[in-house]
Scaffold this motif. Structure first.
Motif, short mmCIF file in Angstrom:
data_model
loop_
_atom_site.label_atom_id
_atom_site.label_comp_id
_atom_site.label_asym_id
_atom_site.label_seq_id
_atom_site.Cartn_x
_atom_site.Cartn_y
_atom_site.Cartn_z
N ILE A 19 -0.60 0.24 -9.80
CA ILE A 19 -1.36 0.73 -10.96
C ILE A 19 -2.16 1.92 -10.48
O ILE A 19 -2.89 1.83 -9.49
CB ILE A 19 -2.28 -0.36 -11.53
CG1 ILE A 19 -1.41 -1.52 -12.02
CG2 ILE A 19 -3.12 0.19 -12.67
CD1 ILE A 19 -2.18 -2.59 -12.74
N ASP A 40 -2.99 -7.40 -9.71
CA ASP A 40 -4.08 -7.43 -8.72
C ASP A 40 -4.80 -6.11 -8.75
O ASP A 40 -4.21 -5.06 -8.49
CB ASP A 40 -3.51 -7.67 -7.31
CG ASP A 40 -2.81 -9.02 -7.20
OD1 ASP A 40 -3.26 -9.98 -7.85
OD2 ASP A 40 -1.80 -9.10 -6.47
N MET A 41 -6.09 -6.13 -9.03
CA MET A 41 -6.85 -4.88 -9.11
C MET A 41 -7.73 -4.71 -7.87
O MET A 41 -8.06 -5.66 -7.19
CB MET A 41 -7.74 -4.88 -10.36
CG MET A 41 -6.95 -4.90 -11.65
SD MET A 41 -5.86 -3.48 -11.85
CE MET A 41 -7.08 -2.19 -12.07
N VAL A 63 -1.69 4.01 -15.46
CA VAL A 63 -0.27 3.77 -15.71
C VAL A 63 0.31 3.00 -14.53
O VAL A 63 -0.37 2.77 -13.53
CB VAL A 63 0.50 5.12 -15.89
CG1 VAL A 63 0.06 5.82 -17.16
CG2 VAL A 63 0.31 6.02 -14.68
N VAL A 64 1.58 2.62 -14.67
CA VAL A 64 2.24 1.85 -13.62
C VAL A 64 3.32 2.73 -12.98
O VAL A 64 4.09 3.36 -13.69
CB VAL A 64 2.87 0.57 -14.22
CG1 VAL A 64 3.55 -0.25 -13.14
CG2 VAL A 64 1.82 -0.26 -14.94
N MET A 81 5.49 3.88 -16.06
CA MET A 81 5.65 2.66 -16.85
C MET A 81 4.32 2.27 -17.47
O MET A 81 3.26 2.66 -16.98
CB MET A 81 6.14 1.53 -15.92
CG MET A 81 7.59 1.73 -15.50
SD MET A 81 8.09 0.62 -14.15
CE MET A 81 7.34 1.48 -12.76
N ILE A 133 -5.19 1.95 -7.94
CA ILE A 133 -6.27 0.99 -8.21
C ILE A 133 -5.78 -0.45 -8.33
O ILE A 133 -6.59 -1.35 -8.52
CB ILE A 133 -7.03 1.35 -9.51
CG1 ILE A 133 -6.08 1.34 -10.72
CG2 ILE A 133 -7.73 2.70 -9.40
CD1 ILE A 133 -6.82 1.39 -12.06
N GLY A 134 -4.47 -0.69 -8.21
CA GLY A 134 -4.02 -2.07 -8.32
C GLY A 134 -2.53 -2.19 -8.10
O GLY A 134 -1.86 -1.20 -7.76
N GLU A 135 -2.04 -3.39 -8.25
CA GLU A 135 -0.62 -3.65 -8.03
C GLU A 135 -0.16 -4.69 -9.05
O GLU A 135 -0.90 -5.58 -9.43
CB GLU A 135 -0.43 -4.18 -6.59
CG GLU A 135 1.00 -4.07 -6.11
CD GLU A 135 1.17 -4.38 -4.62
OE1 GLU A 135 0.19 -4.27 -3.85
OE2 GLU A 135 2.30 -4.74 -4.24
#
Lengths: 89, 89, 89, 89, 89
Positions: free
Chosen positions: D26, E87-88, D41-42, E1, D7-9
């Motif tokens: 993400i 960024d999402m 989470v990442v 993470m 869903i993200g970065e």
């Protein structure tokens, strides 16, 4: 580590070869007052614990493998001590 | 380890090379009374378990890699035994 | 790592040989405000902490083994520091 | 492993050197019915997954490091497959 | 993470030798919307993060030890990046 009580044993004929000849115990983690702490888990036996014993349970893979003397085994929990006594503050 | 039931399989064409030829199972952890314990997870198969089988599940990475004979694989859970019987206190 | 307080000690005569001569402590994880954080756990002692001390607790196996200088021991938690002071934002 | 959706970065200029040139994603863990399972989470990307993809997520450190081909990197979660299909019982 | 914010620092004079000269940070894990995610934990610093920084936190031992360049240290969490931007989708 957690304090736990041995409450059963698992029989699995079709298993990974590393489990040959090892007892696979069902243990119930305990709170300090002896009440149940979450649900029971499955652990390999490293100290010849018996059903009913109050034991020390390691819950991490590398530690558990070491406990049973099989460093490359698929084991993530092991019983590593039988508790005699707990001294509290 | 946890007791679990195999309930499905994942198909992922674009995957890490370590997963070539391995079955990726969906397993539902169980309580001792057979009810669901939390939500289902994804695990590699090390004992040719089938859908519907009640199995032993390791939930730690190094243990899981060892179970499938691939010590440097990105695997954090594996099915390592098919349960025949559980003897309780 | 977690902040914890040493509240007791475990005596286990029948234990894994790696635990010979090591203190096995019962520690209660704490929140920053000093209240209890979940339930007490069992950890090996790496810094000669005493009952009542506020300590740093590692909760992962390989880290914990390293802490007590026994890299192949079945240890998954260890006390690695006695806290003097916490400076907050 | 868990099923998750990208869903993200994350962009972090000041980072550990092992993360150079790696995408840090993400991901939102999912239940089998596609609903959210806990919080996002990442994770490092090992299969060039894109935002919106449904993926396989390993959540253990050694597994995750292996996934991205950097065995001594501070990585504890990695995306290791893009899911095509899930076959249920 | 996990994403986290540095909110304090721990001072422990009596500690494991591996912690000499390392900053021991208190970090509060965060949700994507910036709210607290569970309780604060203690982590070693690998990127010279400061109080108030939004950071990337690894929560597994082997990863954390690697992060601080001390592969045989009792460290189970480390701060490995300072986040610039997320960024999402």
């Amino acid at each position: 580590m957690l304090i736990a009580r041995v409450i059963g044993e698992v029989v699995a004929t079709q298993h990974h070869s590393s489990h040959d000849g090892q007892k696979t115990l069902i243990v119930q983690p305990l709170n300090l007052d002896g009440t149940d702490r979450g649900d029971a888990v499955v652990a390999m036996d490293a100290v010849d614990a018996g059903i009913g014993d109050r034991v020390l349970l390691v819950t991490e893979g590398f530690s558990a493998m070491t406990a049973v003397g099989r460093p490359n085994s698929p084991i993530d929990m092991a019983v590593i001590g039988v508790i005699d006594r707990i001294d509290m503050l």
